[in-house]
Scaffold this active site. Structure first.
Site, PDB file in Angstrom:
ATOM      1  N   SER A 181       0.851  -1.190   0.000  1.00  0.00           N
ATOM      2  CA  SER A 181       0.000   0.000   0.000  1.00  0.00           C
ATOM      3  C   SER A 181       0.887   1.240   0.000  1.00  0.00           C
ATOM      4  O   SER A 181       1.688   1.405  -0.913  1.00  0.00           O
ATOM      5  CB  SER A 181      -0.954  -0.021   1.203  1.00  0.00           C
ATOM      6  N   THR A 182       0.790   2.085   1.009  1.00  0.00           N
ATOM      7  CA  THR A 182       1.561   3.329   1.046  1.00  0.00           C
ATOM      8  C   THR A 182       3.056   3.047   0.948  1.00  0.00           C
ATOM      9  O   THR A 182       3.605   2.286   1.728  1.00  0.00           O
ATOM     10  CB  THR A 182       1.274   4.102   2.351  1.00  0.00           C
ATOM     11  N   HIS A 203      -2.692  -1.127  -3.284  1.00  0.00           N
ATOM     12  CA  HIS A 203      -3.815  -0.203  -3.125  1.00  0.00           C
ATOM     13  C   HIS A 203      -3.597   0.997  -4.037  1.00  0.00           C
ATOM     14  O   HIS A 203      -2.665   1.778  -3.838  1.00  0.00           O
ATOM     15  CB  HIS A 203      -3.916   0.272  -1.667  1.00  0.00           C
ATOM     16  N   MET A 248      -0.119   1.131   5.174  1.00  0.00           N
ATOM     17  CA  MET A 248      -0.828   1.511   6.394  1.00  0.00           C
ATOM     18  C   MET A 248      -1.992   0.561   6.647  1.00  0.00           C
ATOM     19  O   MET A 248      -2.649   0.111   5.707  1.00  0.00           O
ATOM     20  CB  MET A 248      -1.337   2.942   6.247  1.00  0.00           C
ATOM     21  N   ASP A 299      -4.517  -4.646   6.189  1.00  0.00           N
ATOM     22  CA  ASP A 299      -4.898  -5.468   5.048  1.00  0.00           C
ATOM     23  C   ASP A 299      -3.760  -6.419   4.674  1.00  0.00           C
ATOM     24  O   ASP A 299      -2.616  -5.998   4.508  1.00  0.00           O
ATOM     25  CB  ASP A 299      -5.242  -4.565   3.854  1.00  0.00           C
TER      26      ASP A 299
END
Length: 339
Positions: free
Chosen positions: A156-157, A182, A275, A278
């Site tokens: 993600s991030t 993401h 973050m 997930d």
């Protein structure tokens, strides 16, 4: 209190962004700048925690300024620009250069859009920004014969830069690899093309029914779709519309859980910077099914959230620095060296 510097060539936009940030009790706008030259002096004088940065500005392009900033004084940056919607290449370049996140510049009446900027800034303040890893061409020494395995990666991030680092270290005939990052729907096709340009393997956005083949890397479409793996002996991609799972669509948990069901001990799971949680439960399911599992270590994560959650849950077999994850995947999927 997070101190923020707003950088935008539009006086009106600086005022609107500044007002939205100041309305949040956790944020303080300590200054504004109309171009990168002013921003450079403001950073020296004000020492902000986070900056918001436009792309198109006079005197110096925002991406050029970002590149210099991340090389000379790394700090959390959120790109706020009209180009983040129209010019996905600019967005991906900014994320690759080290921006924590990007968001489309809201219109004046878009209150939700401006609130999202405040949320992105607060998230960026918790990110770890370090000197960027030098992505040299991978030294894929020795022979590689793909074992009967697949690789599943979630991020993600900070994942754009991390995935580039990992994927470019995979051999041309790597084990079939599926990725959930993401990312909005408008970005994933361009991101897959960007990965393809730096990888010896063939990278593409996943399509429903794509067979999982050696030398292929499949990126989950963004937006309202989940990527899963289905089949028995001959595995393939399953791309379907769905609701958010673990707060996200596409969801890493959805991908990992499907791999646990189908590939079992024929799989390698990898959870990268991001973050939230997930992927933690899905990676645990993979490990319990006999898969080998890896997590990015805290020191090299932009946000040590998803890997931490997975590690604390007992889903991660080994934590490794980002630079060592590509070679580790190679070893675990090489018929000659797997262990």
């Amino acid at each position: 209190m997070t101190r923020v510097l707003v950088v935008d060539d539009s006086t009106v936009m600086r005022q609107l962004i500044g007002a939205a940030l100041s309305a949040d009790p956790e944020l303080e706008v300590v200054g504004e700048a109309c171009d990168p030259l002013q921003a450079r002096e403001a950073i020296k004088a004000l020492n902000p925690d986070v900056i918001t940065l436009d792309v198109e500005m006079p005197n110096m392009n925002g991406l050029e300024f970002l590149e210099r900033l991340m090389r000379l004084r790394p700090m959390p940056v959120v790109m706020v620009s009209t180009l983040t919607a129209r010019g996905t290449e600019a967005t991906l370049q900014a994320l690759e250069l080290g921006a924590v996140d990007c968001i489309e510049k809201p219109r004046g009446s878009d209150r939700d859009g401006f609130r999202q900027i405040a949320e992105k800034v607060k998230q960026a303040a918790r990110a770890r920004v370090r000197d960027r890893v030098k992505r040299e061409e991978p030294a894929c020494t020795g022979s590689f014969t793909p074992a009967d395995k697949i690789v599943a990666i979630g991020s993600s991030t900070g994942g754009v830069e991390a995935l580039i680092n990992v994927v470019q270290r995979l051999p041309a005939n790597c084990a079939p690899t599926v990725i959930t990052q993401h990312m909005p729907a408008s970005f994933t096709k361009s991101f897959a093309e960007r990965l393809n340009r730096v990888s010896a393997a063939q990278v593409s956005e996943a399509r429903d029914g794509d067979p999982l083949l050696p030398g292929r890397v499949y990126v989950a479409p963004g937006g309202d779709f989940h990527l899963e793996v289905e089949g028995t002996k001959h595995l393939r991609c399953r791309v379907t519309r769905g609701e958010p799972v673990s707060g996200h669509c596409p969801s890493v948990d959805v991908l990992f859980s499907s791999v646990a069901r189908t590939a079992k001990d024929r799989a390698v799971g990898v959870i990268l910077t991001g973050m939230g949680r997930d992927g933690a439960q899905g990676l645990l399911a993979m490990r319990q099914a006999g898969a080998r599992t890896l997590g990015q270590d805290e020191a090299t994560c932009v946000v040590y959230g998803m890997p931490r959650a997975a590690f604390e849950l007992g889903a991660v077999e080994r934590q490794l620095p980002l630079e060592k994850l590509g070679p580790a995947i190679r070893n675990l999927t090489n018929k000659e060296t797997e262990r």
